[in-house]
Design an enzyme around this catalytic site. Structure first.
Site, PDB file in Angstrom:
ATOM      1  NE  ARG A   1      -3.444   2.533   2.556  1.00 18.99           N
ATOM      2  CZ  ARG A   1      -4.458   2.785   3.366  1.00 18.99           C
ATOM      3  NH1 ARG A   1      -4.871   1.862   4.210  1.00 18.99           N
ATOM      4  NH2 ARG A   1      -5.071   3.951   3.353  1.00 18.99           N
TER       5      ARG A   1
ATOM      6  CB  CYS B   1     -18.087   0.267   0.026  1.00 19.62           C
ATOM      7  SG  CYS B   1     -17.010   1.622   0.483  1.00 19.62           S
ATOM      8  CG  ASP B   2     -15.910   1.174   5.368  1.00 21.10           C
ATOM      9  OD1 ASP B   2     -15.516   1.252   4.186  1.00 21.10           O
ATOM     10  OD2 ASP B   2     -15.219   1.555   6.328  1.00 21.10           O
TER      11      ASP B   2
ATOM     12  CG  ASN C   1     -11.248  -1.111  -0.495  1.00 20.96           C
ATOM     13  OD1 ASN C   1     -12.243  -0.973  -1.167  1.00 20.96           O
ATOM     14  ND2 ASN C   1     -11.111  -0.580   0.713  1.00 20.96           N
TER      15      ASN C   1
ATOM     16  CE1 TYR D   1     -11.245   6.383  -0.407  1.00 24.17           C
ATOM     17  CE2 TYR D   1     -13.428   6.253   0.555  1.00 24.17           C
ATOM     18  CZ  TYR D   1     -12.080   5.948   0.597  1.00 24.17           C
ATOM     19  OH  TYR D   1     -11.567   5.214   1.640  1.00 24.17           O
TER      20      TYR D   1
HETATM   21  P1  NAD Z   1      -4.231  -5.775   6.788  1.00 25.94           P
HETATM   22  O1  NAD Z   1      -3.045  -5.764   5.912  1.00 25.94           O
HETATM   23  O2  NAD Z   1      -4.095  -5.455   8.227  1.00 25.94           O
HETATM   24  O3  NAD Z   1      -4.912  -7.220   6.702  1.00 25.94           O
HETATM   25  C1  NAD Z   1      -5.097  -7.915   5.559  1.00 25.94           C
HETATM   26  C2  NAD Z   1      -4.791  -9.384   5.798  1.00 25.94           C
HETATM   27  O4  NAD Z   1      -5.054 -10.076   4.578  1.00 25.94           O
HETATM   28  C3  NAD Z   1      -3.320  -9.664   6.153  1.00 25.94           C
HETATM   29  O5  NAD Z   1      -3.239 -10.380   7.358  1.00 25.94           O
HETATM   30  C4  NAD Z   1      -2.821 -10.490   4.975  1.00 25.94           C
HETATM   31  O6  NAD Z   1      -1.857 -11.468   5.329  1.00 25.94           O
HETATM   32  C5  NAD Z   1      -4.107 -11.124   4.478  1.00 25.94           C
HETATM   33  N1  NAD Z   1      -4.029 -11.592   3.100  1.00 25.94           N
HETATM   34  C6  NAD Z   1      -3.447 -10.980   2.041  1.00 25.94           C
HETATM   35  N2  NAD Z   1      -3.606 -11.728   0.944  1.00 25.94           N
HETATM   36  C7  NAD Z   1      -4.311 -12.822   1.307  1.00 25.94           C
HETATM   37  C8  NAD Z   1      -4.773 -13.968   0.608  1.00 25.94           C
HETATM   38  N3  NAD Z   1      -4.568 -14.101  -0.705  1.00 25.94           N
HETATM   39  N4  NAD Z   1      -5.446 -14.913   1.293  1.00 25.94           N
HETATM   40  C9  NAD Z   1      -5.671 -14.771   2.618  1.00 25.94           C
HETATM   41  N5  NAD Z   1      -5.246 -13.713   3.331  1.00 25.94           N
HETATM   42  C10 NAD Z   1      -4.576 -12.751   2.679  1.00 25.94           C
HETATM   43  O7  NAD Z   1      -5.303  -4.813   6.101  1.00 25.94           O
HETATM   44  P2  NAD Z   1      -6.496  -3.936   6.697  1.00 25.94           P
HETATM   45  O8  NAD Z   1      -6.106  -2.515   6.684  1.00 25.94           O
HETATM   46  O9  NAD Z   1      -6.973  -4.510   7.951  1.00 25.94           O
HETATM   47  O10 NAD Z   1      -7.578  -4.073   5.558  1.00 25.94           O
HETATM   48  C11 NAD Z   1      -8.075  -5.295   5.098  1.00 25.94           C
HETATM   49  C12 NAD Z   1      -8.996  -5.094   3.938  1.00 25.94           C
HETATM   50  O11 NAD Z   1     -10.217  -4.526   4.359  1.00 25.94           O
HETATM   51  C13 NAD Z   1      -8.451  -4.160   2.881  1.00 25.94           C
HETATM   52  O12 NAD Z   1      -8.780  -4.647   1.611  1.00 25.94           O
HETATM   53  C14 NAD Z   1      -9.161  -2.870   3.167  1.00 25.94           C
HETATM   54  O13 NAD Z   1      -9.181  -2.048   2.055  1.00 25.94           O
HETATM   55  C15 NAD Z   1     -10.523  -3.387   3.572  1.00 25.94           C
HETATM   56  N6  NAD Z   1     -11.349  -2.480   4.375  1.00 25.94           N
HETATM   57  C16 NAD Z   1     -12.272  -2.998   5.199  1.00 25.94           C
HETATM   58  C17 NAD Z   1     -13.059  -2.173   5.978  1.00 25.94           C
HETATM   59  C18 NAD Z   1     -14.067  -2.724   6.891  1.00 25.94           C
HETATM   60  O14 NAD Z   1     -15.015  -2.051   7.203  1.00 25.94           O
HETATM   61  N7  NAD Z   1     -13.908  -3.911   7.372  1.00 25.94           N
HETATM   62  C19 NAD Z   1     -12.902  -0.829   5.945  1.00 25.94           C
HETATM   63  C20 NAD Z   1     -11.937  -0.308   5.135  1.00 25.94           C
HETATM   64  C21 NAD Z   1     -11.171  -1.147   4.381  1.00 25.94           C
HETATM   65  C1  LMR Z   2      -8.085   1.856   5.706  1.00 27.55           C
HETATM   66  O1  LMR Z   2      -8.865   1.680   6.640  1.00 27.55           O
HETATM   67  O2  LMR Z   2      -6.898   1.564   5.765  1.00 27.55           O
HETATM   68  C2  LMR Z   2      -8.616   2.478   4.488  1.00 27.55           C
HETATM   69  O3  LMR Z   2      -9.407   1.598   3.821  1.00 27.55           O
HETATM   70  C3  LMR Z   2      -9.277   3.743   4.766  1.00 27.55           C
HETATM   71  C4  LMR Z   2      -8.294   4.627   5.440  1.00 27.55           C
HETATM   72  O4  LMR Z   2      -8.478   4.824   6.651  1.00 27.55           O
HETATM   73  O5  LMR Z   2      -7.362   5.072   4.788  1.00 27.55           O
END
Ligand code: NAD
Ligand code: LMR
Length: 441
Positions: A93, A169-170, A147, A264
């Site tokens: 990222r 999406c959140d 994402n 966004y």
């Molecule tokens: P993070 O890097 O902390 O966690 C992602 C996890 O995915 C890691 O532990 C990684 O090892 C794992 N991973 C990567 N590739 C994988 C695969 N092929 N198979 C299984 N596991 C795999 O990231 P984060 O910041 O916690 O975000 C996670 C995702 O959620 C992102 O795509 C982010 O954009 C999205 N997101 C979610 C929310 C929500 O409301 N839950 C909000 C914003 C973003």
């Molecule tokens: C994240 O949670 O990492 C993003 O998806 C949104 C942000 O806070 O930049």
């Protein structure tokens, strides 16, 4: 009441503890018999999983809990896969954000070249998860919020057209909550109309349950303050950089004074402002690594060391309760109205029927049914057509291994000034993503 079996894919995500706590807080309406974590990075996941195991024993011992890196174990006998993976993690990222900035182009997680690069990584990871789900639990639904959701959704449409995957999406959920603060209403009591692509859309109507039009009050407020609200104690979108983003909505409104914008859109409408206000050496990825990631993993280590969560529990990610709403809608056929990313099929009447759009849907046991939003104006339609082409070209580039299509995608992105800048960024991104992208010819 039926009890469900869940797997969270991306068990090592910074969101996992908050979502697990939220799920435990919602057991009365969404009962769970088994909760598993799955990640392909065993070490990262284990730190969180060990701590979550301790918490679960203390607050919900009746729920079977386990974690694994074995897809068969993870995906066997599950009703829902909640997917939040980040292929390449924060290290990638950071590069997605910093490489475009070298060329004075927006460096952002999901918008512009950064989003394109992330999309090229996510498609393979997401397709693999869908394959595991369909192999080991063919009736399972995947609720995906990994994402970049637009590109992932388009890849699902093209590569997995019959799969039970719902992309959501959140961001609209969070902004609607802010709207609720502004007009003094519970967001659940506000009916909305909305159209767009993911991270690229507009609210055209916000009403009370009794039909009172809340748009005049909201438009007036947002034109002065953006979505900045005094009362907004959230678990998401709270850092200082996010406050600037909420505020910038006031300038987005100037271009379309009748609709409320998705935050966004600032990356597409004011890219020069964004670049000017971004430190190329310290981007959002750094903020998240120094903030959310550090906090969540420190809390996990403290719980493991103490052998108990009493006194230092993970916080409940209430903002993510829309995931439970979605699971309930499917599991119990509630037909709740929610914004989902779905194939248009006429919902936006004057837009490509095959586009993956974000619109209000009725969600029931067969998935989402898009609600008709009618015709959209030329300005928004033009922007969306350009952005849709970018997203399609990314999926085509991934599928065909085409350098040309990815160059076209970058060139077409509203955030990139010219084909030559697009090529320079692309060549740097290819070098950085060697481990993750298909080879491009
Ligand atoms: P993070 O890097 O902390 O966690 C992602 C996890 O995915 C890691 O532990 C990684 O090892 C794992 N991973 C990567 N590739 C994988 C695969 N092929 N198979 C299984 N596991 C795999 O990231 P984060 O910041 O916690 O975000 C996670 C995702 O959620 C992102 O795509 C982010 O954009 C999205 N997101 C979610 C929310 C929500 O409301 N839950 C909000 C914003 C973003
Ligand atoms: C994240 O949670 O990492 C993003 O998806 C949104 C942000 O806070 O930049």
């Amino acid at each position: 009441m039926k009890k469900f079996s869940i797997v969270i894919a991306g068990g090592g995500s910074t969101y996992t503890p908050g979502i697990v706590m939220m799920l435990m807080d919602n057991l009365h309406r969404f009962p769970i018999r088994s909760l598993k974590l799955y990640d392909n990075d065993g070490e990262r996941q284990e730190t969180l999983a060990k701590a979550i195991g301790i918490v679960m024993k203390e607050i919900a011992p009746e729920v079977e809990f386990s974690y694994t890196t074995d897809p068969k174990e993870a995906f066997t006998d599950v009703d829902f896969c909640m997917a939040h993976i980040r292929v390449g993690k924060y290290a990638m990222r950071e590069l997605d954000e910093k490489i475009p900035m070298k060329y004075h182009v927006v460096g952002q997680e999901t918008c512009g070249p950064g989003g394109i690069a992330y999309g090229m990584r996510s498609i393979g990871g997401m397709m693999e998860l869908i394959d595991f789900m369909e192999k080991y639990s063919p009736d399972c639904w995947m609720l995906n919020y990994s994402n970049p959701a637009s590109i992932v959704a388009e890849a699902c449409r093209v590569l997995k057209p019959h799969s039970k995957v719902l992309n959501i999406c959140d961001m609209p959920v969070g902004t609607k909550r802010r709207m609720g603060y502004i007009v003094g209403r519970d967001p659940k009591d506000m009916d909305v109309k909305y159209f767009g692509l993911n991270h690229f859309g507009w609210w055209t109507s916000v009403k009370d349950k009794d039909g009172t039009d809340l748009m005049p009050q909201l438009l007036d407020y947002v034109s002065k303050n953006g979505y900045l609200t005094e009362k907004a104690v959230e678990t998401q979108h709270m850092d200082a950089s996010w406050q600037l983003t909420h505020k910038k909505a006031a300038d987005l409104l100037k271009l379309e004074p009748d609709f409320l914008p998705n935050t966004y859109l600032k990356y597409y409408l004011y890219p020069d402002y964004v670049v000017e206000h971004t430190d190329p050496n310290h981007t959002r990825a750094n903020e998240v690594m120094e903030g959310r990631e550090k906090e969540v993993f420190s809390a996990a280590r403290a719980i493991i060391q103490a052998g108990t969560a009493k006194g230092g529990e993970f916080s409940i990610d209430n903002h993510a309760s829309f995931i439970v709403d979605l699971a309930c809608a499917i599991g119990f056929n509630t037909r709740e109205q929610m914004l989902c990313i779905v194939e248009n099929k006429g919902a936006i009447s004057n837009f490509d029927p095959t586009a993956m759009v974000e619109v209000p849907c009725l969600v029931g046991n067969e998935g989402p049914e898009p609600l008709c939003q009618g015709n959209i104006p030329t300005f928004e339609k033009g922007m969306m057509e350009e952005q849709l082409a970018v997203e399609r070209l990314v999926v085509e580039a991934w599928t065909e291994g085409s350098y040309l299509k990815l160059w076209q995608a970058l060139t077409l992105s509203k955030t990139v000034p010219s084909a030559s800048v697009a090529k320079q960024i692309l060549d740097d991104l290819i070098e950085a993503n060697k481990e993750y992208w298909p080879e491009l010819k």
